[in-house]
Scaffold this active site. Structure first.
Site, short mmCIF file in Angstrom:
data_model
loop_
_atom_site.label_atom_id
_atom_site.label_comp_id
_atom_site.label_asym_id
_atom_site.label_seq_id
_atom_site.Cartn_x
_atom_site.Cartn_y
_atom_site.Cartn_z
CD1 TRP A 273 -4.49 -5.31 3.67
CD2 TRP A 273 -5.98 -4.59 2.19
NE1 TRP A 273 -4.18 -3.99 3.39
CE2 TRP A 273 -5.08 -3.53 2.48
CE3 TRP A 273 -7.00 -4.37 1.26
CZ2 TRP A 273 -5.20 -2.27 1.89
CZ3 TRP A 273 -7.11 -3.12 0.67
CH2 TRP A 273 -6.23 -2.08 0.97
CG HIS B 292 2.52 -8.88 -0.82
ND1 HIS B 292 2.78 -7.89 -1.72
CD2 HIS B 292 1.88 -8.28 0.22
CE1 HIS B 292 2.31 -6.74 -1.28
NE2 HIS B 292 1.76 -6.95 -0.10
CG ASP C 297 4.39 -8.92 -4.65
OD1 ASP C 297 4.54 -8.94 -3.41
OD2 ASP C 297 3.69 -8.09 -5.24
CE1 TYR D 216 -4.19 1.89 1.18
CE2 TYR D 216 -2.44 3.44 1.71
CZ TYR D 216 -3.78 3.18 1.49
OH TYR D 216 -4.70 4.20 1.56
#
Length: 555
Positions: free
Chosen positions: A171, A285, A256, A124
Site C-alpha cells: 500500500w 477488498h 475484506d 481509506y
C-alpha cells in the site's frame, strides 16, 4: 486556476469544474473537482475525499459517480491534504477529521448546494468519511463508508498483535509513493524498483527500511507503536461513535481485510441510537460485486452482484431528500450466505437466534460434545526462511485486483506442509449454518523466542476441495522473567484466543468442518519470531482446545 467543461451523460448535461480550491481552517488549500447537473436549482452534494487522485473515476472504484449526478446530486471529489493537487503535508488519516468537516462546511454554503451533504468512499476514503462525520459539520445528513475500518491500529496496521505486512508494505510503496507523492527522478525509480521486487521485500522487509524512512517516515511510526497506544486514537472512528449522529450505510465483504472494523462500526454507531445499516457480500477488498469465478460458487453473476451505486442512492435519497423508495431491505442487516449462495436479511448484527456450537480438538479430529478425556499434543516447527504461505482469505496483496490471490482459495496444497496441523470433523448429515464471529481457543506451549498462532476455518467439500472461509492470528511475545502481565515462561502451556473472523456460511450436507493451526501466514502477517522455533499444541484432558461457531438455529 480552475477550469470548466460540460459533459453529457444519458441526456443529462453535467457541469464539471476542475481544481476548485477549498480553504481549511489553517489556511491550507485543498483541490477538488466538482460535478453538478446543469440546473438553476440548488441540489444536495455528495463528497468523496481521496488520497488516490481526484482525476480518476469520479465515484471511485465501485460507485458510478456520474450516475449520482444524473440522479440530481452535485459530486465533489477532493484530493486529501498533501496528495496530488492539494496543499499541505500528507500523513495518513491524521488530518481527515478536521479537513473533511471543513470541506462539508464549505460545500453546503455554496449557491449550487441546497444546504445538505453526504460523505462516501471506500477503504481509506470511507474511514476518512467517518472521521469527518464525528466532527458533526453543519449540513451533513448521511454517510456511506465502504470497506472501511474502525481504527488505524488493530484491524488496519495490526491484527492479533501481528503487523499486516502484506497489505501495508505494498500500500505504501505502490498506492502512496509511486503516484501522488510528488516523487521524480531517482527517488521515483527507487520506489518503482521496490514495487517490482515486492516478494523479496516481504521476505526481508528490513531491506526497505532506509527507503521508507526517507520517503514515508510514518511507516516507522506504525512499526514502533503497538495497538492500543494513544498514538492511534486521533484517527479512530471507534473512539468517536458517540459523536456520529447521522445515518450510516456500512458496506463490506466476507473476504475484506477490514471486515472486522466495518462490523464494529455498525455495532458501535447503532448502540448510540443512530440509524445504521449493514450489507456484507461475498467480496474481497478491492472488487465489489461477484469477484469470484462462477466455478467457485456455482451461481449466476446477477445472484452475486449488487447495485452498489443504487444502494448509495437509496441511502442518500432517504436521508438528504426524505424520499422513501422502498428499495431498502425491511431489516437493517443484509448478508450473503456463502455455501447457500443467497442473500438473507437479519434484524441486527450479531445475528439474533444463534447459539454456541463447540467443536473440540481431539487428536486430528474436530468433535462436538464434552472435552475429550484423552490428552494429546502436536508439535509445530517454525522456520522464518520458509513460512506458511498466504493462500487466499482476507488479503490485500499484489494481484488481488483480479481476484486471483484472495477469497475462498483451495488450501489442499498448504495442508500438505509438515508445519500445518489439520483438525477435521465428520461429514455432516445435515446443513450447518454459521453466522457470526468464529473463535479458536487453543493451548500452546510457545518457544522461548515467541510464537504466532494462526488458525484457518475451512469448508471441505466431498470432492476434497478445502475452501478457506476466514483466518486469524495471535502473537505471543518472547518469554521474560516472571512478573505481572508477562508472557508465559518457557515450557508452560498458555491459553490462546485466535479470532478467526466473521462468516455467514452454510456447510452443506456431506461437507466437513476443518481447522488449520500453524505458526505463520506470510506475507499477510510479518514473520515472528525471526529464528527457528518449536511450539506444542495441546488438546483434550486439562487443555480443552476448541473451535467456537455461532450456529443459526433453524438454519
Amino acid at each position: 486556476m480552475n477550469s470548466r467543461e460540460v459533459l453529457e451523460y444519458w441526456r443529462v448535461r453535467i457541469v464539471v469544474e476542475h481544481d476548485v480550491k477549498i480553504p481549511m481552517r489553517d489556511g491550507v488549500l485543498l483541490s477538488a473537482d466538482l460535478y453538478r447537473p446543469e440546473t438553476a436549482g440548488a441540489v444536495p452534494v455528495l463528497i468523496r475525499r481521496t488520497p488516490y487522485g481526484k482525476a480518476g473515476s469520479p465515484g471511485g472504484a465501485s460507485v458510478d459517480g456520474l450516475r449520482l449526478v444524473r440522479s440530481g446530486y452535485a459530486l465533489l471529489v477532493q484530493d486529501v491534504r498533501g496528495r496530488f493537487a492539494s496543499g499541505g503535508a500528507f500523513e495518513p488519516y491524521w488530518n481527515e477529521a478536521a479537513d473533511g468537516a471543513d470541506t462539508v462546511a464549505w460545500a453546503v454554503r455554496q449557491p449550487w448546494c441546497d444546504g445538505s451533504a453526504g460523505l462516501f468512499g471506500r477503504s481509506y476514503e470511507g474511514m476518512a468519511a467517518l472521521l469527518a462525520a464525528s466532527e458533526r459539520p453543519p449540513g451533513l445528513g448521511a454517510v456511506a463508508p465502504h470497506v472501511a475500518g474502525s481504527g488505524f491500529d488493530e484491524g488496519w496496521t495490526r491484527q492479533g498483535g501481528a503487523f499486516q505486512l502484506g497489505f501495508l508494505l505494498y500500500w505504501v510503496l505502490y498506492d502512496l509513493l509511486l503516484s501522488g507523492a510528488g516523487l521524480a527522478g531517482p527517488e521515483l525509480a527507487e520506489v518503482a524498483g521496490a514495487v517490482d521486487r515486492i516478494d523479496a521485500l516481504y521476505a526481508d522487509p528490513d531491506a526497505a527500511g532506509d527507503l521508507l524512512d526517507r520517503l514515508a517516515p510514518y511507516y516507522r511510526q506504525w512499526l514502533e507503536h503497538p495497538s492500543g497506544h494513544p498514538y492511534w486514537k486521533r484517527a479512530a472512528p471507534r473512539e468517536a461513535y458517540a459523536s456520529i449522529n447521522v445515518p450510516v450505510l456500512n458496506l463490506t465483504g466476507w473476504y475484506d481485510i477490514f471486515l472486522a472494523g466495518a462490523l464494529e462500526n455498525y455495532r458501535g454507531i447503532r448502540e448510540q441510537g443512530v440509524e445504521t445499516r449493514l450489507v456484507v457480500g461475498p467480496w474481497s477488498h478491492c472488487v465489489t460485486g461477484g469477484i469470484f469465478p462462477q466455478r467457485r460458487y456455482g451461481l449466476a453473476a446477477d445472484e452475486r452482484e449488487l447495485d452498489v451505486t443504487g444502494l448509495h442512492l437509496d441511502h442518500f435519497d432517504r436521508h438528504l431528500r426524505g424520499r422513501r423508495t422502498g428499495a431498502a431491505a425491511p431489516e437493517p442487516v443484509r448478508l450473503f450466505l456463502t455455501g447457500a449462495d443467497e442473500w438473507r436479511s437479519f434484524a441486527d448484527w450479531p445475528a439474533p437466534g444463534t447459539e454456541e456450537y463447540v467443536l473440540h480438538l481431539d487428536g486430528r479430529r474436530l468433535t462436538p460434545g464434552p472435552t475429550p478425556r484423552a490428552a494429546g499434543s502436536d508439535a509445530i516447527r517454525h522456520d522464518p526462511a520458509d513460512p506458511v504461505p498466504t493462500t487466499g482469505g482476507a488479503t490485500a496483496l499484489p494481484g488481488q485486483f483480479t481476484g486471483g490471490d484472495c477469497g475462498p482459495l483451495d488450501q489442499r496444497e498448504v495442508e500438505q506442509r509438515g508445519d500445518v496441523l489439520c483438525f477435521t470433523g465428520a461429514p455432516l448429515t445435515a446443513p450447518l449454518t454459521v453466522v457470526g464471529d468464529t473463535v479458536l481457543t487453543v493451548y500452546v506451549t510457545p518457544d522461548a523466542a515467541g510464537a504466532d498462532v494462526t488458525g484457518k476455518l475451512v469448508d471441505v467439500w466431498p470432492n476434497g476441495r478445502a475452501e478457506l472461509l476466514c483466518d486469524g492470528i495471535h502473537r505471543l511475545e518472547p518469554a521474560t522473567a516472571p512478573g505481572a502481565g508477562d508472557p508465559p515462561g518457557p515450557g508452560r502451556p498458555v491459553e490462546v484466543t485466535v479470532r478467526l473472523g466473521a462468516i455467514g456460511h452454510v456447510f452443506r450436507t456431506g461437507h466437513r468442518v476443518r481447522l488449520e493451526v500453524a505458526a505463520s501466514n506470510a506475507p499477510r502477517f510479518d514473520v515472528h519470531p525471526r529464528v527457528v522455533a518449536r511450539h506444542t499444541v495441546h488438546h483434550g484432558g486439562d487443555h480443552p482446545s476448541r473451535l467456537l461457531l455461532p450456529l443459526l438455529a433453524g438454519g
